[in-house]
Motif scaffolding. Structure first.
Motif, PDB file in Angstrom:
ATOM      1  N   LEU A   1      36.125  43.835  47.610  1.00 19.44           N
ATOM      2  CA  LEU A   1      37.322  44.660  47.519  1.00 19.44           C
ATOM      3  C   LEU A   1      38.415  43.825  46.848  1.00 19.44           C
ATOM      4  O   LEU A   1      38.545  42.639  47.099  1.00 19.44           O
ATOM      5  CB  LEU A   1      37.772  45.062  48.934  1.00 19.44           C
TER       6      LEU A   1
ATOM      7  N   ARG B   1      44.719  43.874  48.213  1.00 16.34           N
ATOM      8  CA  ARG B   1      45.872  44.728  47.903  1.00 16.34           C
ATOM      9  C   ARG B   1      47.158  44.107  48.436  1.00 16.34           C
ATOM     10  O   ARG B   1      47.132  43.473  49.501  1.00 16.34           O
ATOM     11  CB  ARG B   1      45.730  46.090  48.595  1.00 16.34           C
TER      12      ARG B   1
ATOM     13  N   GLU C   1      49.453  45.526  50.062  1.00 19.04           N
ATOM     14  CA  GLU C   1      49.800  45.989  51.420  1.00 19.04           C
ATOM     15  C   GLU C   1      49.091  45.180  52.506  1.00 19.04           C
ATOM     16  O   GLU C   1      49.550  45.121  53.648  1.00 19.04           O
ATOM     17  CB  GLU C   1      49.554  47.500  51.593  1.00 19.04           C
TER      18      GLU C   1
ATOM     19  N   ASN D   1      40.141  43.759  57.614  1.00 17.80           N
ATOM     20  CA  ASN D   1      40.498  44.916  56.784  1.00 17.80           C
ATOM     21  C   ASN D   1      39.185  45.641  56.520  1.00 17.80           C
ATOM     22  O   ASN D   1      38.534  45.429  55.504  1.00 17.80           O
ATOM     23  CB  ASN D   1      41.156  44.481  55.477  1.00 17.80           C
ATOM     24  N   PRO D   2      38.749  46.471  57.475  1.00 19.90           N
ATOM     25  CA  PRO D   2      37.413  47.073  57.388  1.00 19.90           C
ATOM     26  C   PRO D   2      37.409  48.311  56.494  1.00 19.90           C
ATOM     27  O   PRO D   2      38.475  48.779  56.087  1.00 19.90           O
ATOM     28  CB  PRO D   2      37.152  47.471  58.841  1.00 19.90           C
ATOM     29  N   PRO D   3      36.232  48.854  56.179  1.00 20.52           N
ATOM     30  CA  PRO D   3      36.178  50.120  55.434  1.00 20.52           C
ATOM     31  C   PRO D   3      36.721  51.243  56.314  1.00 20.52           C
ATOM     32  O   PRO D   3      36.155  51.525  57.360  1.00 20.52           O
ATOM     33  CB  PRO D   3      34.682  50.302  55.145  1.00 20.52           C
ATOM     34  N   TYR D   4      37.826  51.849  55.875  1.00 19.39           N
ATOM     35  CA  TYR D   4      38.447  52.865  56.732  1.00 19.39           C
ATOM     36  C   TYR D   4      38.651  54.207  56.043  1.00 19.39           C
ATOM     37  O   TYR D   4      39.303  55.091  56.581  1.00 19.39           O
ATOM     38  CB  TYR D   4      39.746  52.355  57.342  1.00 19.39           C
ATOM     39  N   ILE D   5      38.145  54.361  54.829  1.00 15.91           N
ATOM     40  CA  ILE D   5      38.255  55.653  54.155  1.00 15.91           C
ATOM     41  C   ILE D   5      37.178  56.585  54.731  1.00 15.91           C
ATOM     42  O   ILE D   5      35.993  56.218  54.762  1.00 15.91           O
ATOM     43  CB  ILE D   5      38.025  55.493  52.630  1.00 15.91           C
TER      44      ILE D   5
ATOM     45  N   VAL E   1      39.122  52.996  42.031  1.00 17.75           N
ATOM     46  CA  VAL E   1      38.631  52.515  43.313  1.00 17.75           C
ATOM     47  C   VAL E   1      37.221  53.051  43.570  1.00 17.75           C
ATOM     48  O   VAL E   1      36.284  52.296  43.813  1.00 17.75           O
ATOM     49  CB  VAL E   1      39.594  52.948  44.451  1.00 17.75           C
TER      50      VAL E   1
ATOM     51  N   ALA F   1      32.674  48.530  51.223  1.00 20.04           N
ATOM     52  CA  ALA F   1      33.960  47.944  51.628  1.00 20.04           C
ATOM     53  C   ALA F   1      35.026  49.016  51.809  1.00 20.04           C
ATOM     54  O   ALA F   1      36.099  48.747  52.345  1.00 20.04           O
ATOM     55  CB  ALA F   1      34.427  46.931  50.583  1.00 20.04           C
ATOM     56  N   LEU F   2      34.728  50.230  51.346  1.00 20.34           N
ATOM     57  CA  LEU F   2      35.728  51.309  51.383  1.00 20.34           C
ATOM     58  C   LEU F   2      35.508  52.284  52.524  1.00 20.34           C
ATOM     59  O   LEU F   2      36.457  52.698  53.184  1.00 20.34           O
ATOM     60  CB  LEU F   2      35.687  52.096  50.066  1.00 20.34           C
TER      61      LEU F   2
ATOM     62  N   GLU G   1      43.875  45.941  59.603  1.00 16.67           N
ATOM     63  CA  GLU G   1      44.507  46.869  58.668  1.00 16.67           C
ATOM     64  C   GLU G   1      43.992  48.273  58.971  1.00 16.67           C
ATOM     65  O   GLU G   1      42.850  48.451  59.430  1.00 16.67           O
ATOM     66  CB  GLU G   1      44.182  46.492  57.218  1.00 16.67           C
TER      67      GLU G   1
END
Ligand code: GLN
Length: 274
Positions: A91, A94, A96, A180-184, A196, A204-205, A235
């Motif tokens: 990833l 970012r 943020e 910062n795990p895959p959270y989508i 993306v 990773a997404l 995150e």
């Protein structure tokens, strides 16, 4: 061709390809070709590009026109205080995510575990900022771990890396767990920009489910992996604060949701304080 001409041509090619921030991206690609620190274009003498520079610039612009992220094209991303190697297996760190680094550095800790470390950007930034600290980064992707190891070596921190599915095979206890795990969520993937969705590593997404799978695993394992005053910082996506905080609260934590610089919910803090 002169630098200024290449810059203008690159930007208009990207604009025609529908790239948002076309001139900024052309500048970043040209700055990387010219090896400029800190990755920002500064033309002091409007000279001709060498044949090699022109070829690399044109190749970079062509890749960006296909929506490949600039970080993958130039091979790096500047994050917090360091430059991190980035590949198609990681990833792209970012801005943020720096909110998580900032929150972690505001608290006391000496040992840290980073779950799903990717480039290692979070873990390495933390260790580099605080002398005498050590950490472990895990990732399911061996190729990502190679990138993280490279970054740790180059930046010079005391980190170890292990291929693991979240906590699997990890022993010891840590003052701080970060992720910062895959959270989508699966049904949000179609709405992501092509940059993306089509270029960054899918694992990773997204969890291909509701976006919360990773937090369930992280919350479940945290109490056993933390020192008595240990904390977790994860995150989150901007709409996930309440749901993720509840997952940690269910495991006995006191929680807080912290914003990023844009004022959106970005980090969940969980304190287990036993
Ligand atoms: N912040 C990334 C995005 O919105 C997602 C990263 C993640 O899932 N951890 O594209």
């Amino acid at each position: 061709m002169k630098l200024s001409q290449a810059q203008a041509d690159g930007a208009s090619l990207l604009r025609a390809a529908g790239i948002e921030g076309a001139s900024r991206d052309a500048d970043r690609i040209l700055a990387a070709v010219l090896d400029m620190e800190p990755g920002r274009l500064r033309i002091t003498e409007d000279r001709d590009l060498t044949a090699d520079e022109a070829a690399r610039f044109n190749k970079g612009i062509a890749a960006r026109a296909l929506h490949q992220p600039v970080a993958q094209i130039v091979g790096f991303r500047d994050f917090w205080a360091h430059r991190f190697k980035v590949t198609r297996d990681t990833l792209d760190p970012r801005p943020e995510t720096e909110a998580l680094v900032e929150a972690a550095l505001a608290r006391p800790w000496k040992t840290v575990l980073d779950l799903g470390t990717g480039t290692g950007a979070i873990l390495i930034s933390l260790l580099a900022a605080r002398a005498g600290t050590t950490g472990i980064g895990t990732d399911i992707s061996e190729k990502a771990l190679e990138v993280a190891r490279h970054n740790a070596r180059r930046i010079g921190v005391n980190a170890r890396f292990r291929q693991a599915d979240w906590y699997q095979g990890i022993s010891g206890s840590f003052d701080l767990i970060v992720s910062n795990p895959p959270y989508i969520a699966a049904d949000e993937m179609a709405g992501l920009s092509s940059d993306v969705r089509d270029w960054e590593p899918r694992q990773a997404l997204t969890d291909n489910a509701d976006g919360l799978t990773a937090y369930r695993a992280i919350a479940a394992g945290a109490p056993a992996m933390l020192t008595p005053q240990g904390i977790v910082l994860t995150e989150i996506g901007p709409t996930q604060g309440r749901a993720v905080a509840a997952l940690f609260a269910d495991r006995g934590a006191t929680t807080a949701v912290l914003p990023d610089l844009d004022g959106r919910d970005r980090v969940v803090l969980a304190e287990f304080g036993r």
